[in-house]
Scaffold this motif. Structure first.
Motif, PDB file in Angstrom:
ATOM      1  N   GLU A  23       1.059  12.128  18.053  1.00 26.81           N
ATOM      2  CA  GLU A  23      -0.236  12.414  17.434  1.00 26.81           C
ATOM      3  C   GLU A  23      -0.071  13.417  16.295  1.00 26.81           C
ATOM      4  OE1 GLU A  23      -2.982  13.557  20.484  1.00 26.81           O
ATOM      5  OE2 GLU A  23      -2.849  11.599  21.469  1.00 26.81           O
ATOM      6  N   ASN A  24       0.797  14.395  16.500  1.00 25.70           N
ATOM      7  CA  ASN A  24       1.065  15.379  15.452  1.00 25.70           C
ATOM      8  C   ASN A  24       1.708  14.701  14.250  1.00 25.70           C
ATOM      9  OD1 ASN A  24       1.872  17.467  13.839  1.00 25.70           O
ATOM     10  ND2 ASN A  24       2.780  18.670  15.467  1.00 25.70           N
ATOM     11  N   PHE A  25       2.690  13.829  14.490  1.00 26.70           N
ATOM     12  CA  PHE A  25       3.340  13.128  13.391  1.00 26.70           C
ATOM     13  C   PHE A  25       2.343  12.272  12.612  1.00 26.70           C
ATOM     14  CE2 PHE A  25       5.030   9.093  11.882  1.00 26.70           C
ATOM     15  CZ  PHE A  25       5.827   9.558  10.853  1.00 26.70           C
ATOM     16  N   PHE A  26       1.526  11.487  13.324  1.00 25.52           N
ATOM     17  CA  PHE A  26       0.578  10.608  12.636  1.00 25.52           C
ATOM     18  C   PHE A  26      -0.475  11.410  11.880  1.00 25.52           C
ATOM     19  CE2 PHE A  26       2.137   7.265  15.586  1.00 25.52           C
ATOM     20  CZ  PHE A  26       2.606   6.407  14.611  1.00 25.52           C
ATOM     21  N   SER A  27      -0.849  12.547  12.400  1.00 25.97           N
ATOM     22  CA  SER A  27      -1.778  13.414  11.676  1.00 25.97           C
ATOM     23  C   SER A  27      -1.153  13.889  10.365  1.00 25.97           C
ATOM     24  CB  SER A  27      -2.162  14.609  12.547  1.00 25.97           C
ATOM     25  OG  SER A  27      -2.923  15.529  11.811  1.00 25.97           O
ATOM     26  N   LEU A  33       0.100  11.590   3.194  1.00 21.38           N
ATOM     27  CA  LEU A  33       0.317  10.344   2.470  1.00 21.38           C
ATOM     28  C   LEU A  33      -0.930   9.467   2.401  1.00 21.38           C
ATOM     29  CD1 LEU A  33       2.434   8.424   1.089  1.00 21.38           C
ATOM     30  CD2 LEU A  33       2.653   7.359   3.340  1.00 21.38           C
ATOM     31  N   VAL A  34      -1.466   9.107   3.534  1.00 24.27           N
ATOM     32  CA  VAL A  34      -2.508   8.073   3.583  1.00 24.27           C
ATOM     33  C   VAL A  34      -3.780   8.510   2.867  1.00 24.27           C
ATOM     34  CG1 VAL A  34      -3.952   6.693   5.132  1.00 24.27           C
ATOM     35  CG2 VAL A  34      -1.542   7.081   5.684  1.00 24.27           C
ATOM     36  N   TYR A  35      -4.254   9.722   3.130  1.00 20.80           N
ATOM     37  CA  TYR A  35      -5.511  10.160   2.528  1.00 20.80           C
ATOM     38  C   TYR A  35      -5.396  10.413   1.032  1.00 20.80           C
ATOM     39  CZ  TYR A  35      -7.085  10.898   7.345  1.00 20.80           C
ATOM     40  OH  TYR A  35      -7.425  10.732   8.657  1.00 20.80           O
ATOM     41  N   ARG A  36      -4.184  10.538   0.519  1.00 20.86           N
ATOM     42  CA  ARG A  36      -3.971  10.838  -0.895  1.00 20.86           C
ATOM     43  C   ARG A  36      -3.697   9.604  -1.743  1.00 20.86           C
ATOM     44  NH1 ARG A  36      -0.060  16.170  -0.494  1.00 20.86           N
ATOM     45  NH2 ARG A  36      -1.508  17.407   0.747  1.00 20.86           N
ATOM     46  N   ASN A  37      -3.596   8.442  -1.115  1.00 18.84           N
ATOM     47  CA  ASN A  37      -3.213   7.229  -1.835  1.00 18.84           C
ATOM     48  C   ASN A  37      -4.068   6.050  -1.400  1.00 18.84           C
ATOM     49  OD1 ASN A  37      -0.555   8.074  -3.241  1.00 18.84           O
ATOM     50  ND2 ASN A  37      -0.286   8.775  -1.137  1.00 18.84           N
ATOM     51  N   SER A  38      -4.013   5.004  -2.209  1.00 14.23           N
ATOM     52  CA  SER A  38      -4.595   3.724  -1.811  1.00 14.23           C
ATOM     53  C   SER A  38      -3.652   2.633  -2.296  1.00 14.23           C
ATOM     54  CB  SER A  38      -5.992   3.536  -2.401  1.00 14.23           C
ATOM     55  OG  SER A  38      -5.929   3.510  -3.799  1.00 14.23           O
ATOM     56  N   TRP A  39      -3.618   1.529  -1.568  1.00 16.97           N
ATOM     57  CA  TRP A  39      -2.710   0.431  -1.888  1.00 16.97           C
ATOM     58  C   TRP A  39      -3.498  -0.861  -1.943  1.00 16.97           C
ATOM     59  CZ3 TRP A  39      -1.768   4.141   1.876  1.00 16.97           C
ATOM     60  CH2 TRP A  39      -0.770   5.080   1.557  1.00 16.97           C
ATOM     61  N   HIS A  40      -2.983  -1.795  -2.725  1.00 14.20           N
ATOM     62  CA  HIS A  40      -3.647  -3.089  -2.879  1.00 14.20           C
ATOM     63  C   HIS A  40      -3.247  -4.076  -1.793  1.00 14.20           C
ATOM     64  CE1 HIS A  40      -5.403  -1.885  -6.656  1.00 14.20           C
ATOM     65  NE2 HIS A  40      -4.217  -1.476  -7.075  1.00 14.20           N
ATOM     66  N   THR A  41      -2.031  -3.935  -1.278  1.00 16.47           N
ATOM     67  CA  THR A  41      -1.560  -4.873  -0.255  1.00 16.47           C
ATOM     68  C   THR A  41      -0.959  -4.117   0.923  1.00 16.47           C
ATOM     69  OG1 THR A  41       0.694  -5.061  -1.135  1.00 16.47           O
ATOM     70  CG2 THR A  41      -0.975  -6.565  -2.054  1.00 16.47           C
ATOM     71  N   GLY A  42      -0.834  -4.829   2.022  1.00 18.86           N
ATOM     72  CA  GLY A  42      -0.189  -4.246   3.201  1.00 18.86           C
ATOM     73  C   GLY A  42       1.277  -3.928   2.947  1.00 18.86           C
TER      74      GLY A  42
END
Length: 98
Positions: A23-27, A33-42
């Motif tokens: 849970e700590n790692f995924f947080s 990474l995730v909250y700072r970026n967006s991607w068009h494809t998986g």
């Protein structure tokens, strides 16, 4: 308390600890990474996550619990100590008095 009960409780405690680590790692992954970026494809997202883990998290991000070392440095030091330890235990022992 039976031995089986003690073992089961111990295993439950270990699972909770494992869950807390993940849970700590995924947080951290989400925040850095995730909250700072967006991607068009998986595929783009998958490549970015792989790059984060393999190119940054494991190699560049200093880990407090690892003695302020990068994970790669800590792992290398651990393997070196294991090799040194195993080589030391394979040396022939001299007999006392010789």
């Amino acid at each position: 308390m039976s031995r089986a009960t003690r073992v089961r409780r111990h295993e439950e405690q270990l699972r909770r600890y494992d869950n807390a680590l993940m849970e700590n790692f995924f947080s951290t992954l989400q925040i850095e990474l995730v909250y700072r970026n967006s991607w068009h494809t998986g595929d783009e997202a998958e490549n970015a996550i792989f790059g984060y883990i393999d190119g940054w998290y494991n190699t560049q991000r200093i880990q407090k619990d690892l003695g302020r070392l990068f994970q790669d440095e800590y792992e290398t030091a651990w393997h070196t100590s294991q090799i040194t330890h195993s080589e030391g235990s394979q040396r022939p022992r001299s007999e006392p008095g010789k």
